[in-house]
Design a protein around this motif. Structure first.
Motif, PDB file in Angstrom:
ATOM      1  N   PRO A 100       0.780  -1.210   0.034  1.00 36.28           N
ATOM      2  CA  PRO A 100       0.006   0.048  -0.088  1.00 36.28           C
ATOM      3  C   PRO A 100       0.939   1.246   0.249  1.00 36.28           C
ATOM      4  O   PRO A 100       1.711   1.454   0.727  1.00 36.28           O
ATOM      5  N   ILE A 101       0.545   2.162  -0.981  1.00 40.34           N
ATOM      6  CA  ILE A 101       1.244   3.559  -0.777  1.00 40.34           C
ATOM      7  C   ILE A 101       0.092   4.613  -0.742  1.00 40.34           C
ATOM      8  O   ILE A 101      -1.128   4.295  -1.253  1.00 40.34           O
ATOM      9  N   LEU A 102       0.480   5.970  -0.411  1.00 38.70           N
ATOM     10  CA  LEU A 102      -0.130   7.130  -0.571  1.00 38.70           C
ATOM     11  C   LEU A 102       0.339   7.836  -1.651  1.00 38.70           C
ATOM     12  O   LEU A 102       1.565   8.355  -1.384  1.00 38.70           O
ATOM     13  N   MET A 103      -0.243   8.116  -2.781  1.00 38.17           N
ATOM     14  CA  MET A 103       0.238   8.810  -3.683  1.00 38.17           C
ATOM     15  C   MET A 103      -0.543  10.279  -3.745  1.00 38.17           C
ATOM     16  O   MET A 103      -1.635  10.407  -3.743  1.00 38.17           O
ATOM     17  N   THR A 104       0.461  11.422  -3.675  1.00 35.28           N
ATOM     18  CA  THR A 104      -0.386  12.682  -3.649  1.00 35.28           C
ATOM     19  C   THR A 104       0.365  13.448  -4.936  1.00 35.28           C
ATOM     20  O   THR A 104       1.540  13.347  -5.234  1.00 35.28           O
ATOM     21  N   PHE A 122      -5.315  -1.789  -6.658  1.00 34.75           N
ATOM     22  CA  PHE A 122      -6.592  -1.234  -6.192  1.00 34.75           C
ATOM     23  C   PHE A 122      -6.233   0.227  -5.837  1.00 34.75           C
ATOM     24  O   PHE A 122      -5.099   0.347  -5.367  1.00 34.75           O
ATOM     25  N   GLY A 123      -7.253   1.062  -6.039  1.00 34.19           N
ATOM     26  CA  GLY A 123      -7.013   2.549  -5.608  1.00 34.19           C
ATOM     27  C   GLY A 123      -8.347   3.133  -5.002  1.00 34.19           C
ATOM     28  O   GLY A 123      -9.314   2.588  -5.357  1.00 34.19           O
ATOM     29  N   PHE A 124      -7.930   4.024  -4.133  1.00 32.41           N
ATOM     30  CA  PHE A 124      -9.311   4.799  -3.476  1.00 32.41           C
ATOM     31  C   PHE A 124      -8.850   6.071  -3.853  1.00 32.41           C
ATOM     32  O   PHE A 124      -7.609   6.517  -3.171  1.00 32.41           O
ATOM     33  N   VAL A 125      -9.695   7.061  -4.386  1.00 32.39           N
ATOM     34  CA  VAL A 125      -9.320   8.337  -4.451  1.00 32.39           C
ATOM     35  C   VAL A 125      -9.751   9.138  -3.196  1.00 32.39           C
ATOM     36  O   VAL A 125     -10.821   9.128  -2.780  1.00 32.39           O
ATOM     37  N   LEU A 126      -9.020   9.580  -2.233  1.00 35.15           N
ATOM     38  CA  LEU A 126      -9.068  10.100  -1.061  1.00 35.15           C
ATOM     39  C   LEU A 126      -9.356  11.684  -1.109  1.00 35.15           C
ATOM     40  O   LEU A 126     -10.030  12.441  -0.276  1.00 35.15           O
ATOM     41  N   GLU A 143     -12.880  11.923  -5.878  1.00 38.18           N
ATOM     42  CA  GLU A 143     -12.975  11.816  -4.519  1.00 38.18           C
ATOM     43  C   GLU A 143     -13.949  10.715  -4.075  1.00 38.18           C
ATOM     44  O   GLU A 143     -15.152  10.953  -4.592  1.00 38.18           O
ATOM     45  N   GLY A 144     -13.485   9.677  -3.363  1.00 39.43           N
ATOM     46  CA  GLY A 144     -14.663   8.902  -2.914  1.00 39.43           C
ATOM     47  C   GLY A 144     -14.805   7.294  -3.975  1.00 39.43           C
ATOM     48  O   GLY A 144     -15.205   6.325  -3.523  1.00 39.43           O
ATOM     49  N   ASP A 145     -14.093   7.763  -5.180  1.00 37.86           N
ATOM     50  CA  ASP A 145     -14.190   6.566  -6.081  1.00 37.86           C
ATOM     51  C   ASP A 145     -13.289   5.552  -5.717  1.00 37.86           C
ATOM     52  O   ASP A 145     -12.212   6.074  -5.180  1.00 37.86           O
ATOM     53  N   SER A 146     -13.166   4.394  -6.251  1.00 36.87           N
ATOM     54  CA  SER A 146     -12.181   3.475  -6.149  1.00 36.87           C
ATOM     55  C   SER A 146     -12.074   2.818  -7.679  1.00 36.87           C
ATOM     56  O   SER A 146     -12.960   2.990  -8.346  1.00 36.87           O
ATOM     57  N   PHE A 147     -10.867   2.079  -7.609  1.00 43.33           N
ATOM     58  CA  PHE A 147     -10.555   1.373  -8.911  1.00 43.33           C
ATOM     59  C   PHE A 147     -10.005  -0.017  -8.561  1.00 43.33           C
ATOM     60  O   PHE A 147      -9.240   0.073  -7.707  1.00 43.33           O
ATOM     61  N   TYR A 148      -9.873  -0.906  -9.706  1.00 40.51           N
ATOM     62  CA  TYR A 148      -9.407  -2.295  -9.689  1.00 40.51           C
ATOM     63  C   TYR A 148      -9.150  -2.862 -10.821  1.00 40.51           C
ATOM     64  O   TYR A 148     -10.110  -2.858 -11.494  1.00 40.51           O
ATOM     65  N   PHE A 149      -7.849  -3.288 -10.944  1.00 40.47           N
ATOM     66  CA  PHE A 149      -7.697  -3.877 -12.145  1.00 40.47           C
ATOM     67  C   PHE A 149      -6.410  -5.030 -12.406  1.00 40.47           C
ATOM     68  O   PHE A 149      -5.713  -4.756 -11.321  1.00 40.47           O
ATOM     69  N   ARG A 150      -6.272  -5.609 -13.171  1.00 39.18           N
ATOM     70  CA  ARG A 150      -5.409  -6.508 -13.239  1.00 39.18           C
ATOM     71  C   ARG A 150      -4.240  -5.634 -14.021  1.00 39.18           C
ATOM     72  O   ARG A 150      -4.304  -4.863 -14.972  1.00 39.18           O
ATOM     73  N   SER A 151      -3.029  -5.894 -13.598  1.00 42.87           N
ATOM     74  CA  SER A 151      -1.655  -5.011 -14.163  1.00 42.87           C
ATOM     75  C   SER A 151      -1.092  -5.508 -15.447  1.00 42.87           C
ATOM     76  O   SER A 151       0.195  -5.307 -15.516  1.00 42.87           O
ATOM     77  N   GLY A 152      -1.860  -6.246 -16.268  1.00 40.53           N
ATOM     78  CA  GLY A 152      -1.072  -6.717 -17.184  1.00 40.53           C
ATOM     79  C   GLY A 152      -1.128  -5.968 -18.588  1.00 40.53           C
ATOM     80  O   GLY A 152      -0.412  -6.114 -19.753  1.00 40.53           O
ATOM     81  N   GLY A 163      -6.483  21.105  -7.946  1.00 42.72           N
ATOM     82  CA  GLY A 163      -5.842  21.043  -6.440  1.00 42.72           C
ATOM     83  C   GLY A 163      -5.024  19.904  -6.696  1.00 42.72           C
ATOM     84  O   GLY A 163      -5.088  19.237  -7.641  1.00 42.72           O
ATOM     85  N   LYS A 164      -4.527  19.572  -5.570  1.00 43.19           N
ATOM     86  CA  LYS A 164      -3.584  18.275  -5.587  1.00 43.19           C
ATOM     87  C   LYS A 164      -4.816  17.154  -5.357  1.00 43.19           C
ATOM     88  O   LYS A 164      -5.717  17.248  -5.009  1.00 43.19           O
ATOM     89  N   ALA A 165      -4.284  15.977  -5.876  1.00 47.13           N
ATOM     90  CA  ALA A 165      -5.066  14.768  -5.531  1.00 47.13           C
ATOM     91  C   ALA A 165      -4.193  13.636  -4.846  1.00 47.13           C
ATOM     92  O   ALA A 165      -3.228  13.815  -4.596  1.00 47.13           O
ATOM     93  N   ARG A 166      -4.967  12.936  -3.818  1.00 43.27           N
ATOM     94  CA  ARG A 166      -4.446  12.040  -3.189  1.00 43.27           C
ATOM     95  C   ARG A 166      -5.009  10.762  -3.391  1.00 43.27           C
ATOM     96  O   ARG A 166      -6.444  10.549  -3.233  1.00 43.27           O
ATOM     97  N   VAL A 167      -4.360   9.500  -3.552  1.00 38.19           N
ATOM     98  CA  VAL A 167      -4.831   8.192  -3.969  1.00 38.19           C
ATOM     99  C   VAL A 167      -4.287   7.093  -2.966  1.00 38.19           C
ATOM    100  O   VAL A 167      -3.075   7.155  -2.994  1.00 38.19           O
ATOM    101  N   LEU A 168      -4.835   6.439  -2.266  1.00 40.37           N
ATOM    102  CA  LEU A 168      -4.467   5.241  -1.406  1.00 40.37           C
ATOM    103  C   LEU A 168      -4.510   4.094  -2.725  1.00 40.37           C
ATOM    104  O   LEU A 168      -5.453   3.798  -3.450  1.00 40.37           O
ATOM    105  N   TRP A 169      -3.143   3.674  -2.928  1.00 40.49           N
ATOM    106  CA  TRP A 169      -2.937   2.621  -3.748  1.00 40.49           C
ATOM    107  C   TRP A 169      -2.349   1.551  -3.320  1.00 40.49           C
ATOM    108  O   TRP A 169      -1.496   1.545  -2.574  1.00 40.49           O
ATOM    109  N   VAL A 170      -2.982   0.205  -3.688  1.00 48.62           N
ATOM    110  CA  VAL A 170      -2.107  -1.082  -3.251  1.00 48.62           C
ATOM    111  C   VAL A 170      -2.216  -1.784  -4.382  1.00 48.62           C
ATOM    112  O   VAL A 170      -2.847  -2.387  -5.313  1.00 48.62           O
TER     113      VAL A 170
END
Length: 176
Positions: A100-104, A122-126, A143-152, A163-170
Motif C-alpha cells: 500500500p502507498i499513498l500517492m499525492t 487497487f486504488g481509492f481516491v481520497l 474523491e470517493g471513487d475506487s478502481f481495481y484492475f489486473r496489471s497486465g 488542486g492536489k489529488a491523493r490516492v491510496l494505491w495497493v
C-alpha cells in the motif's frame, strides 16, 4: 526465546496433559516437565516430534511474534519525483503479498507509466480528481471513487483537477 513456555502453551491449547504429550512422543512425563521449565533442551528431532504432535511446524514455532502490525508516520518513507509524492505506508511491504502507498499528485502531474506486470492494482481516491489510464482506456475518478484492475497492461494516474489529488494505491504483488 523460552522454548519451554511455548511448548506448554501449545500443549494446553491442545488440551493435553504432560503425560498425554509424552506418550504421543515416546518420551517421559519428566522430560516434558523439564522442557516446559527450561531445565532441559530437546534435540531438533525431538522438538520436531513434539511439535508434530502439537500440530505446529518448526517455522511457525520459531516465527518472530513481534512482527510489526502497526506503523507510525515516522516508520514510513516518501519519495518525490516531479510533483508526484509517493509514501510507502508499510516499510516491510516488499516481503509481503501487497504494497500500500499513498500517492499525492500536484495539479497536472502524473505517476508516470507503470509497465505491464503480473498482479492486481487497487486504488481509492481520497481527494481531488484523477485520470486513470490502463492500456488505451482512460477513466476519470473523483474523491470517493475506487478502481481495481489486473496489471497486465501499462497504467498510470494523472491529476486532472485544479488542486492536489491523493490516492491510496495497493499493488499486489509489490511493484512500486
Amino acid at each position: 526465546m523460552e522454548i519451554g513456555v511455548k511448548i506448554r502453551e501449545l500443549r494446553l491449547k491442545n488440551q493435553l496433559t504432560q503425560e498425554e504429550l509424552a506418550d504421543r512422543c515416546d518420551l517421559t512425563k519428566g522430560f516434558i516437565s523439564q522442557l516446559e521449565n527450561d531445565a532441559n533442551s530437546p534435540s531438533i528431532a525431538t522438538l520436531k516430534d513434539i511439535l508434530d504432535c502439537l500440530g505446529c511446524s518448526l517455522t511457525d514455532f520459531f516465527a518472530d511474534e513481534t512482527e510489526a502490525v502497526v506503523f507510525a508516520e515516522g516508520d514510513t518513507f516518501e519519495k518525490e519525483s516531479d510533483g508526484c509524492f509517493t509514501r510507502w505506508l508499510v516499510p516491510t511491504a516488499l516481503k509481503n503479498a501487497m504494497e500500500p502507498i499513498l500517492m499525492t499528485l500536484q495539479a497536472g502531474k502524473s505517476s508516470g507509466v507503470d509497465l505491464p506486470h503480473d498482479g492486481e492494482e487497487f486504488g481509492f481516491v481520497l481527494g481531488g480528481e484523477i485520470k486513470l489510464t490502463i492500456g488505451k482506456n482512460s477513466y476519470v475518478c473523483r474523491e470517493g471513487d475506487s478502481f481495481y484492475f489486473r496489471s497486465g497492461k501499462s497504467h498510470s494516474i494523472e491529476n486532472c483537477g485544479k488542486g492536489k489529488a491523493r490516492v491510496l494505491w495497493v499493488s499486489c504483488p509489490p511493484n512500486f
